[in-house]
Enzyme design. Structure first.
Site, PDB file in Angstrom:
ATOM      1  N   GLY A  42     -59.149 104.682 -12.822  1.00  0.00           N
ATOM      2  CA  GLY A  42     -59.222 103.324 -13.350  1.00  0.00           C
ATOM      3  C   GLY A  42     -59.890 102.472 -12.289  1.00  0.00           C
ATOM      4  CD  GLU A  43     -62.585  99.450 -11.065  1.00  0.00           C
ATOM      5  OE1 GLU A  43     -63.572 100.003 -11.579  1.00  0.00           O
ATOM      6  OE2 GLU A  43     -62.499  99.224  -9.838  1.00  0.00           O
ATOM      7  CB  CYS A  74     -60.957 109.034 -10.205  1.00  0.00           C
ATOM      8  SG  CYS A  74     -62.605 108.344 -10.014  1.00  0.00           S
ATOM      9  NE  ARG A 101     -63.191 100.982  -5.015  1.00  0.00           N
ATOM     10  CZ  ARG A 101     -63.206  99.742  -5.478  1.00  0.00           C
ATOM     11  NH1 ARG A 101     -63.135  98.717  -4.658  1.00  0.00           N
ATOM     12  NH2 ARG A 101     -63.316  99.545  -6.771  1.00  0.00           N
ATOM     13  CB  ILE A 130     -66.154 108.193 -14.272  1.00  0.00           C
ATOM     14  CG1 ILE A 130     -66.255 109.261 -15.372  1.00  0.00           C
ATOM     15  CG2 ILE A 130     -66.540 106.815 -14.824  1.00  0.00           C
ATOM     16  CD1 ILE A 130     -65.230 109.101 -16.484  1.00  0.00           C
ATOM     17  NE  ARG A 131     -67.367 102.046 -11.917  1.00  0.00           N
ATOM     18  CZ  ARG A 131     -66.605 101.195 -11.251  1.00  0.00           C
ATOM     19  NH1 ARG A 131     -66.998 100.696 -10.102  1.00  0.00           N
ATOM     20  NH2 ARG A 131     -65.453 100.818 -11.734  1.00  0.00           N
ATOM     21  CG  HIS A 166     -61.826 111.065 -14.452  1.00  0.00           C
ATOM     22  ND1 HIS A 166     -60.808 110.156 -14.630  1.00  0.00           N
ATOM     23  CD2 HIS A 166     -62.769 110.440 -13.725  1.00  0.00           C
ATOM     24  CE1 HIS A 166     -61.122 109.012 -14.050  1.00  0.00           C
ATOM     25  NE2 HIS A 166     -62.320 109.162 -13.488  1.00  0.00           N
ATOM     26  CD  GLU A 168     -58.108 111.888 -16.091  1.00  0.00           C
ATOM     27  OE1 GLU A 168     -58.159 112.861 -15.301  1.00  0.00           O
ATOM     28  OE2 GLU A 168     -58.667 110.798 -15.866  1.00  0.00           O
TER      29      GLU A 168
END
Ligand code: GLN
Length: 185
Positions: A42-43, A74, A101, A130-131, A166, A168
Site C-alpha cells: 500500500g503506502e 512491499c 523506496r 508495484i512501485r 506482491h 497476494e
C-alpha cells in the site's frame, strides 16, 4: 492482518484458502488476539502516519521484538525497515535492512518477472513488483531467500519474513505457506 490501508483483503483471501482464521488488526489491542501478523502493500507513509496517530507504534515494536511472527510485503517492508535511504518517514525499525523506496520507478514502471526461490520449490515464482522498494543492504542476521537481478527480494530475520513484491496478487500460495510454517515452528 494489519488493515489500516493497502491491499489487505487479498492477503486475507490467500489465508482463507489455506484454512487460516483471520482478524483485521485496526487497533493496538487487536494485537493481543493474534498469533502472527501480515503487513500488506500500500503506502508505507500512510500506514506509518496512521500508526503514529493512533499510538500503535510502540505496541507493535514491542510485540515484534518479543517474537511475534510478521510477514511484510512491499510497503510493509518499508514500514518495518531500520533504514530508508531516500525518505524521512515514520517507521517501525525492526528489520535490519536498508531500503530505497520506489526504487524501480513510478507506477507505470511496475513489472512482473519470474524469481527462483529454492526454499519453496523448484518452479519459479511469478513476482509482481508495484512501485517496489529495493533492499540495498541487509544486516548480519538477515537471510536472503531470493534475489532478483542481484537484489534481495525475499528475506528473513528471526520471525520476520519480508518480500518486496506482491505474493497476494497471484494464485501461488507457496510464500504464504512458507510463512505459516515459520509461525508453526
Ligand atoms: N511505493 C510504496 C511505498 O513505498 C509501496 C508500494 C506497494 O506497496 N506496492 O510505500
Amino acid at each position: 492482518m494489519l488493515g489500516l490501508q493497502g491491499d489487505f483483503r487479498e492477503h486475507v483471501e490467500a489465508l482463507h484458502k489455506l484454512g487460516v482464521e483471520t482478524l483485521i488488526v485496526k487497533l493496538p489491542e487487536h494485537l493481543d488476539l493474534v498469533d502472527a501478523l501480515i503487513v500488506p502493500g500500500g503506502e508505507s507513509t500512510t500506514m506509518g502516519y496512521i500508526m503514529k496517530n493512533m499510538g500503535m507504534e510502540e505496541v507493535f515494536v514491542e510485540r515484534i521484538r518479543d517474537g511475534l511472527p510478521v510477514f511484510a510485503t512491499c510497503a510493509g517492508v518499508v514500514l518495518l525497515a531500520k533504514r530508508i535511504t531516500n525518505y524521512e518517514q515514520e517507521k517501525l525499525g525492526v528489520l535490519d535492512v536498508t531500503v530505497e523506496r520506489n526504487a524501480y520507478g513510478r507506477q507505470v514502471e511496475s513489472f512482473e518477472t519470474y524469481v527462483e526461490i529454492p526454499a519453496i520449490g523448484k518452479d519459479p515464482y511469478r513476482a509482481i513488483f508495484i512501485r517496489a522498494p529495493r533492499i540495498v543492504e541487509v544486516g548480519k542476521g538477515v537471510e536472503v531467500i531470493a534475489y532478483h537481478d542481484g537484489d534481495p527480494v525475499l528475506v528473513k530475520e528471526r520471525k520476520i519474513l519480508a518480500c518486496t513484491f506482491h505474493p497476494e496478487l497471484t494464485d501461488d500460495l507457496r510464500i504464504h505457506r512458507y510463512f505459516l510454517e515459520m509461525v508453526k515452528a
